[in-house]
Motif scaffolding. Structure first.
Motif, short mmCIF file in Angstrom:
data_model
loop_
_atom_site.label_atom_id
_atom_site.label_comp_id
_atom_site.label_asym_id
_atom_site.label_seq_id
_atom_site.Cartn_x
_atom_site.Cartn_y
_atom_site.Cartn_z
N VAL A 274 0.83 -1.20 0.00
CA VAL A 274 0.00 0.00 0.00
C VAL A 274 0.86 1.25 0.00
O VAL A 274 0.57 2.24 -0.69
CB VAL A 274 -0.93 0.00 1.23
N GLU A 275 1.96 1.23 0.73
CA GLU A 275 2.82 2.39 0.80
C GLU A 275 3.45 2.70 -0.57
O GLU A 275 3.53 3.85 -0.99
CB GLU A 275 3.93 2.14 1.83
N GLU A 276 3.89 1.64 -1.27
CA GLU A 276 4.46 1.84 -2.60
C GLU A 276 3.41 2.36 -3.58
O GLU A 276 3.70 3.22 -4.43
CB GLU A 276 5.06 0.52 -3.12
N ARG A 277 2.19 1.81 -3.46
CA ARG A 277 1.11 2.26 -4.35
C ARG A 277 0.83 3.74 -4.11
O ARG A 277 0.64 4.51 -5.07
CB ARG A 277 -0.14 1.42 -4.09
N ARG A 278 0.81 4.16 -2.86
CA ARG A 278 0.60 5.57 -2.56
C ARG A 278 1.71 6.44 -3.16
O ARG A 278 1.47 7.53 -3.66
CB ARG A 278 0.53 5.79 -1.05
N PHE A 280 3.54 5.85 -5.87
CA PHE A 280 3.42 5.99 -7.33
C PHE A 280 2.19 6.84 -7.70
O PHE A 280 2.22 7.59 -8.69
CB PHE A 280 3.35 4.62 -7.99
N LEU A 281 1.11 6.72 -6.91
CA LEU A 281 -0.06 7.58 -7.17
C LEU A 281 0.28 9.06 -6.95
O LEU A 281 -0.14 9.93 -7.71
CB LEU A 281 -1.23 7.17 -6.26
N ALA A 282 1.06 9.31 -5.89
CA ALA A 282 1.48 10.70 -5.64
C ALA A 282 2.37 11.22 -6.77
O ALA A 282 2.30 12.39 -7.16
CB ALA A 282 2.22 10.78 -4.30
#
Length: 464
Positions: A274-278, A280-282
């Motif tokens: 989840v942290e990595e996904r956040r 890349f979304l940022a």
């Protein structure tokens, strides 16, 4: 040689030559005209006197009778000279009593008249003096149809020379006045034409130099039509070139954020925390915001670059303008732990577009905030210098590197910020275009005490 001077010299040459030719013809025609009139008068006088003396000459009493007649003429104080000859050309009467008894049969006036022709001649009394010319006109003296003598009336040309000279002087005087008026009119017309051509040339030179230029008012002449055609052609050529350059640079600048968004989107398809996904979304959101900012600033730059003059100009209070700009960036300055210091020396006013000036000064302040170290002061100041108002924005950062001094006003050129952020590189080009629209200039240089100082110089508006 300038076109105005060429036109004036050409006009002067044509008018001068025409005036010289006409005046020369008129002046030269005065003398023969007056002489022709004098000859007609002498002919009529001779014919009249010939009829008067015909009876006396027939009876052989010409001398006494003619003396009485000439006494009447003398009393009128006419400077005529009258001679009468008989049918053989021998002088029987001379009003000057000099040539009585002499043979005048070979003089042209007597000779032709005795043969039934018109007799006249002009002879100098003094062969060396051109002004001693005397005109002689003869008339036949008849007894019925029989020719019994010739009466000649003579008058010195010098008696009418004063009339000739006066007429010539008047013609020359009036001719000179007319020539002077023609030249004044020509000079006025030439000045007006040269003035319009000069304004058009100033416009062309400004276009060639790449400066802001508005087509001047040229009236409704052919020069105005030419100016409008040149302006339209300029707009088309500049528009085509501008669009090509703009599309090329925009495509180049958008490659990086688009590639970053694409890479982040591809990575999001894989399994990750989840942290990595956040993260890349940022990154996608940040790159998207960068694209939006780039497009917005580019559109703003395009508007001012295509604008040749101010559309909504008014008197702007510089002190109030600086306060408004400081208010726009106070929150961002506080976020970076910076202090904004705004000072203005006296009541300062400029004539311009308040919105464009606010954006331009805002771009300078945004750069200063980006490069200023934390806990430092960013200063905005305005002061009157000669006929201009200098608006300065300074910081205490690292300043402009030597390699970047000549490129900071290039479109899309930017220096790395201390926080690692990358700007659009459109802020300073926008400021330069706004300064040009207002007839001013902008300069960015390192300050002597360290840091960087940007100076926007604008023409001052007189304070009433």
């Amino acid at each position: 040689m300038k076109i105005g001077l060429r036109i004036l010299l050409g006009y002067f040459l044509i008018v001068g030559l025409a005036a010289w030719f006409l005046l020369n013809v008129f002046v030269e025609e005065v003398k023969p005209g007056v002489r022709s009139t004098l000859e007609d008068t002498l002919r009529e006088t001779a014919q009249l006197l010939a009829e008067v003396v015909a009876a006396d000459l027939r009876d052989g009493n010409s001398e006494a009778s003619l003396q009485a007649t000439m006494g009447g003429v003398a009393r009128r104080e006419l400077d005529y000279r009258i001679t009468i000859t008989d049918a053989q050309g021998i002088v029987r009467f001379d009003s000057e009593n000099k040539h009585v008894g002499q043979d005048y049969s070979q003089w042209n006036d007597i000779y032709r008249t005795l043969r039934g022709q018109y007799g006249a001649r002009m002879t100098r009394d003094d062969p060396a003096d051109e002004r001693s010319v005397v005109m002689y006109v003869a008339a036949p003296v008849r007894d019925g149809q029989r020719l019994i003598g010739v009466l000649t009336v003579a008058k010195p040309i010098s008696s009418v020379q004063a009339i000739v000279e006066r007429s010539q002087r008047r013609m020359l005087r009036y001719g000179a006045v007319l020539l002077g008026l023609s030249l004044l009119i020509g000079a006025a017309v030439t000045w007006r034409m040269a003035y319009r051509v000069g304004k058009l040339m100033d416009y062309v030179e400004a276009v060639l130099a790449g400066r802001k230029a508005v087509l001047p008012t040229l009236g409704s002449s052919e020069i105005s039509t030419l100016g409008r055609a040149m302006d339209a052609m300029r707009a088309k050529l500049e528009g085509k070139e501008y669009v090509e350059t703009l599309m090329h640079t925009l495509a180049h600048e958008l490659k990086s954020p688009i590639a970053a968004i694409q890479a982040s989107a591809e990575l999001l398809e894989e399994d990750m925390s989840v942290e990595e996904r956040r993260h890349f979304l940022a990154n996608i959101q940040g790159q998207n915001a960068r694209q939006r900012q780039l497009i917005d600033k580019l559109l703003a730059l395009v508007r001012v670059e295509k604008q040749q003059g101010l559309e909504a100009a008014e008197v702007v209070d510089v002190t109030a303008l600086l306060q408004d700009v400081a208010g726009d960036f106070r929150a961002r300055a506080a976020e970076r732990e910076l202090t904004l210091d705004t000072t203005a020396a006296g009541q300062l006013r400029v004539h311009g577009d308040p919105l464009l000036l606010r954006q331009a000064i805002g771009n300078l302040l945004d750069n200063a905030i980006s490069f200023a170290p934390p806990h430092s002061v960013v200063c905005m100041a305005a002061q009157r210098r000669d006929a201009a108002v200098d608006i300065t924005v300074s910081d205490s950062g690292a300043g402009v590197p030597d390699y970047a001094e000549q490129r900071i006003f290039e479109r899309f050129y930017s220096l790395p910020r201390p926080d690692g952020a990358k700007s659009t590189g459109l802020g300073l080009p926008f400021v330069r275009e706004v300064a040009a629209l207002h007839g001013g200039s902008v300069q960015v240089a390192n300050a002597e005490q360290g840091g960087c100082r940007a100076t926007l110089r604008l023409p001052a508006q007189p304070v009433s």
